[in-house]
Each structure stands twice: as structure tokens, then as C-alpha cells.
Design an enzyme around this catalytic site. Structure first.
Site, PDB file in Angstrom:
ATOM      1  N   HIS A  71       0.827  -1.209   0.000  1.00  8.29           N
ATOM      2  CA  HIS A  71       0.000   0.000   0.000  1.00  8.29           C
ATOM      3  C   HIS A  71       0.864   1.263   0.000  1.00  8.29           C
ATOM      4  O   HIS A  71       0.540   2.252  -0.668  1.00  8.29           O
ATOM      5  CB  HIS A  71      -0.895   0.035   1.241  1.00  8.29           C
ATOM      6  CG  HIS A  71      -1.901  -1.058   1.321  1.00  8.29           C
ATOM      7  ND1 HIS A  71      -1.845  -2.058   2.269  1.00  8.29           N
ATOM      8  CD2 HIS A  71      -3.007  -1.325   0.575  1.00  8.29           C
ATOM      9  CE1 HIS A  71      -2.862  -2.871   2.114  1.00  8.29           C
ATOM     10  NE2 HIS A  71      -3.582  -2.459   1.090  1.00  8.29           N
ATOM     11  N   ARG A  97      -1.128  -3.196  -9.429  1.00  4.77           N
ATOM     12  CA  ARG A  97      -1.323  -4.147 -10.522  1.00  4.77           C
ATOM     13  C   ARG A  97      -1.349  -5.591 -10.020  1.00  4.77           C
ATOM     14  O   ARG A  97      -1.639  -6.501 -10.799  1.00  4.77           O
ATOM     15  CB  ARG A  97      -0.227  -3.955 -11.571  1.00  4.77           C
ATOM     16  CG  ARG A  97      -0.432  -2.682 -12.388  1.00  4.77           C
ATOM     17  CD  ARG A  97       0.794  -2.309 -13.189  1.00  4.77           C
ATOM     18  NE  ARG A  97       1.096  -3.257 -14.253  1.00  4.77           N
ATOM     19  CZ  ARG A  97       0.757  -3.102 -15.530  1.00  4.77           C
ATOM     20  NH1 ARG A  97       0.074  -2.029 -15.900  1.00  4.77           N
ATOM     21  NH2 ARG A  97       1.104  -3.986 -16.437  1.00  4.77           N
ATOM     22  N   LYS A  98      -1.083  -5.814  -8.745  1.00  2.97           N
ATOM     23  CA  LYS A  98      -1.241  -7.167  -8.211  1.00  2.97           C
ATOM     24  C   LYS A  98      -2.682  -7.632  -8.375  1.00  2.97           C
ATOM     25  O   LYS A  98      -2.945  -8.785  -8.696  1.00  2.97           O
ATOM     26  CB  LYS A  98      -0.844  -7.221  -6.727  1.00  2.97           C
ATOM     27  CG  LYS A  98      -0.755  -8.655  -6.200  1.00  2.97           C
ATOM     28  CD  LYS A  98      -0.922  -8.748  -4.708  1.00  2.97           C
ATOM     29  CE  LYS A  98      -2.374  -8.731  -4.321  1.00  2.97           C
ATOM     30  NZ  LYS A  98      -2.620  -9.173  -2.937  1.00  2.97           N
ATOM     31  N   ASP A  99      -3.613  -6.719  -8.135  1.00  2.00           N
ATOM     32  CA  ASP A  99      -5.030  -7.007  -8.384  1.00  2.00           C
ATOM     33  C   ASP A  99      -5.311  -6.691  -9.847  1.00  2.00           C
ATOM     34  O   ASP A  99      -6.007  -5.718 -10.185  1.00  2.00           O
ATOM     35  CB  ASP A  99      -5.904  -6.174  -7.457  1.00  2.00           C
ATOM     36  CG  ASP A  99      -5.687  -6.531  -5.999  1.00  2.00           C
ATOM     37  OD1 ASP A  99      -5.847  -7.712  -5.657  1.00  2.00           O
ATOM     38  OD2 ASP A  99      -5.344  -5.637  -5.214  1.00  2.00           O
ATOM     39  N   VAL A 124       4.405  -5.248  -5.209  1.00  2.70           N
ATOM     40  CA  VAL A 124       5.489  -5.200  -4.227  1.00  2.70           C
ATOM     41  C   VAL A 124       5.610  -6.583  -3.601  1.00  2.70           C
ATOM     42  O   VAL A 124       4.608  -7.175  -3.181  1.00  2.70           O
ATOM     43  CB  VAL A 124       5.217  -4.138  -3.151  1.00  2.70           C
ATOM     44  CG1 VAL A 124       6.307  -4.155  -2.087  1.00  2.70           C
ATOM     45  CG2 VAL A 124       5.119  -2.757  -3.796  1.00  2.70           C
ATOM     46  N   GLN A 128       3.033  -9.038  -1.573  1.00  4.99           N
ATOM     47  CA  GLN A 128       2.562  -8.547  -0.289  1.00  4.99           C
ATOM     48  C   GLN A 128       1.043  -8.436  -0.302  1.00  4.99           C
ATOM     49  O   GLN A 128       0.441  -7.977  -1.266  1.00  4.99           O
ATOM     50  CB  GLN A 128       3.206  -7.203   0.038  1.00  4.99           C
ATOM     51  CG  GLN A 128       4.697  -7.323   0.298  1.00  4.99           C
ATOM     52  CD  GLN A 128       5.251  -6.163   1.093  1.00  4.99           C
ATOM     53  OE1 GLN A 128       4.592  -5.147   1.283  1.00  4.99           O
ATOM     54  NE2 GLN A 128       6.485  -6.312   1.560  1.00  4.99           N
ATOM     55  N   SER A 129       0.439  -8.889   0.786  1.00  3.55           N
ATOM     56  CA  SER A 129      -1.014  -8.900   0.919  1.00  3.55           C
ATOM     57  C   SER A 129      -1.366  -8.896   2.394  1.00  3.55           C
ATOM     58  O   SER A 129      -0.664  -9.507   3.211  1.00  3.55           O
ATOM     59  CB  SER A 129      -1.603 -10.150   0.255  1.00  3.55           C
ATOM     60  OG  SER A 129      -2.969 -10.316   0.595  1.00  3.55           O
TER      61      SER A 129
END
Length: 295
Positions: free
Chosen positions: A37, A155-157, A183, A191-192
Site C-alpha cells: 500500500h 497491478r497485483k489485483d 510489491v 505482499q497482501s
């Protein structure tokens, strides 16, 4: 930094910033902020004069049996984190503020939804019915509340990122969607906030998601033009984790999010995976440009 809890207060601050000639950026989040984030926030600080970070666990994007009640929440910790980054505003509305008619006995709401069709038919959308309708509806509300010139997403989602780009284009929002690369932890795991659900053994095995999308990228860049071959490369990596329950491993066109059978030189594709470890669902992906055909 101001902590704003109502739409009226948020709109008033946005209007005041605009009156001063400032450009505005929005970073929508569910909270429980981590380094992924913060990369979005830092990008927003470079994109605009005034930055708002929204922290709102949106109930309409969680389906039955999903982790809405258990999703990590740390409002005070998030506030301290954002203050340290010199963010201008933290918008943290209640559910009642964002969905004012949810408990109306005569005509409970919401009655109005924003739904981007077709782009949610595959990948996560095939398994999380109503999820993206909830996302596009709440993001539209956040756009109206925060009035940004720029909105920053990870862009992970990937599916969400593509859908929101189309939302802005189709509904003529004068907002630029900025995407930030995923990231990762030192071992590659994306990362999540949900990573904290993993036990030590699951956490060790979870690196297979990154291995899978890396294998897909290497296969495509190495000349593999059959989507089946790329998917096979991902599945081979995922098979190394005995506790992994693979929900999907797919290759789709990066713009239409429709499945592809044969990769065309110059085409941008998205290779994506979703995997359960116990009750914890993790995703990862990579956008890849298909290289020119070799002579």
C-alpha cells in the site's frame, strides 16, 4: 493529516484543495496497510499536490463465506503510518456513510450499482460472484466523495486494475488510473494483508505463486505460443506445494480478459493464478508482451 469520516467533510476538503489550484490523488484501500500500500501512496505523492488515502472495508465486495468479518483492521495504526508519509487526508467512512439505505426497512439498498460487464467472466470473477460489482460501485462512490484527478491502484489485483480502467473510460470520468507494480517479499511472495493468515508451513509454500507466474513469463518470452503450454508451466510450479489448492491458472488477453488459446506476437497477455492454503486465498500474476516470432 486530517481524518475525515463523512462524505460531506471529504468533499469539502477536496473542493478547498481544488480552489487553491491543487491536483488531487486518491489511493483506495481496505486498510491494514503494508509496504505494498505504501508504494501506492508514494506514487500518489509524486503524482499530485494533495493525496487522500481511503480506508474502508467494503462489505459489498465480499461474498458469502468470505472473510469480511475477519479481515484485518487497524485504523489507528493506519493513521500513524499515513501521517508519517505526510498524506493530506485519510478518508475512513462507516458502512452507514457509504451505504446510507442499507438498513431501510421499507426499501433497503443499495438499489443503484455500477457493473462493468464481460471483464469479470474469468479469473477471480468466475469464482467470486458479485465481487467486482461491489468494487466498481464503491470506487465510483469514492470518486464522487474524493474528487481525484488521479487514482492509484496496485497491478497485483490485475483484473480489478483492468476493470477500473474500463470503468473510467466508459463512464467518462476525468480521472487518470495509475497502476503500480506488485510489491514483493524478498522471496517473491506478493505482499497482501491476507499473508498474515498463513501458518509458517503455508507461508513457506506460498512462494510457488511467484514461481508459477515467473515460469509463465519465461515460457512466453522463450517463444511458447500455446496458452496450454504456459498454463502447464504454471501448474508444474504450483504442484511443488503439497498444501496448495489451486483455484485457477489461466492466460488471458490483458485488455479483454478473455482466454486465449494461441499467443500472437505483439499481444499483451496476463498470466494469473489463485491458490488456497487452507482458508487463505492468494493471487499473483504477470503482464507479458508476446515477443516477435523467431525467424
Amino acid at each position: 493529516m486530517e481524518l475525515l469520516r463523512t462524505v460531506d467533510a471529504m468533499q469539502a476538503q477536496a473542493d478547498a484543495a481544488r480552489a487553491e489550484g491543487q491536483t488531487l490523488a486518491l489511493v483506495p484501500t481496505l486498510g491494514a496497510l503494508h509496504e505494498g500500500h505504501l508504494a501506492l501512496v508514494r506514487r500518489a505523492l509524486n503524482e499530485a499536490d494533495h493525496v487522500t488515502v481511503s480506508v474502508f472495508v467494503n462489505p459489498t465486495q465480499f461474498g458469502p463465506g468470505e472473510d469480511y468479518d475477519d479481515y484485518p483492521r487497524d485504523l489507528e495504526g493506519d493513521r500513524e503510518t499515513l501521517e508519517a508519509l505526510d498524506v493530506d487526508a485519510m478518508f475512513a467512512p462507516s458502512v452507514e456513510e457509504m451505504y446510507p439505505y442499507a438498513d431501510d426497512e421499507a426499501l433497503p439498498g443499495p438499489l443503484a450499482w455500477v457493473d462493468v460487464e464481460r471483464l469479470d467472466e474469468h479469473l477471480c470473477g468466475a469464482y467470486r460472484e458479485g465481487h467486482f460489482r461491489g468494487v466498481t460501485t464503491v470506487v465510483t462512490k469514492l470518486f464522487h466523495a474524493c474528487k481525484p484527478d488521479v487514482a492509484v491502484f496496485g497491478r497485483k489485483d490485475a483484473q480489478q486494475y483492468v476493470i477500473l480502467q474500463r470503468l473510467v473510460e466508459d463512464l467518462l470520468f476525468d480521472i487518470e488510473i495509475v497502476g503500480v507494480p506488485t510489491v514483493r517479499e524478498p522471496d517473491g511472495l506478493a505482499q497482501s494483508s491476507r499473508n498474515e493468515y498463513l501458518d509458517p508451513e503455508e507461508r513457506e509454500q506460498a512462494t510457488v505463486l511467484y514461481a508459477a507466474v515467473t515460469a509463465a513469463e519465461e515460457a512466453i518470452e522463450g517463444g511458447e505460443q500455446a496458452a496450454e503450454g504456459v498454463v502447464g508451466a504454471m501448474e508444474n510450479e504450483l504442484a511443488a506445494a503439497p498444501d496448495a489448492d489451486v483455484q485457477y491458472a489461466e492466460v488471458v488477453d490483458a485488455h479483454t480478459l478473455q482466454p486465449v488459446d494461441h499467443l500472437v506476437p505483439g499481444q499483451e497477455v496476463l498470466a494469473a493464478v489463485a491458490v488456497f492454503f487452507g482458508e487463505t486465498r492468494l493471487i499473483d500474476n504477470t503482464f507479458v508482451q508476446v515477443p516477435p516470432a523467431q525467424a
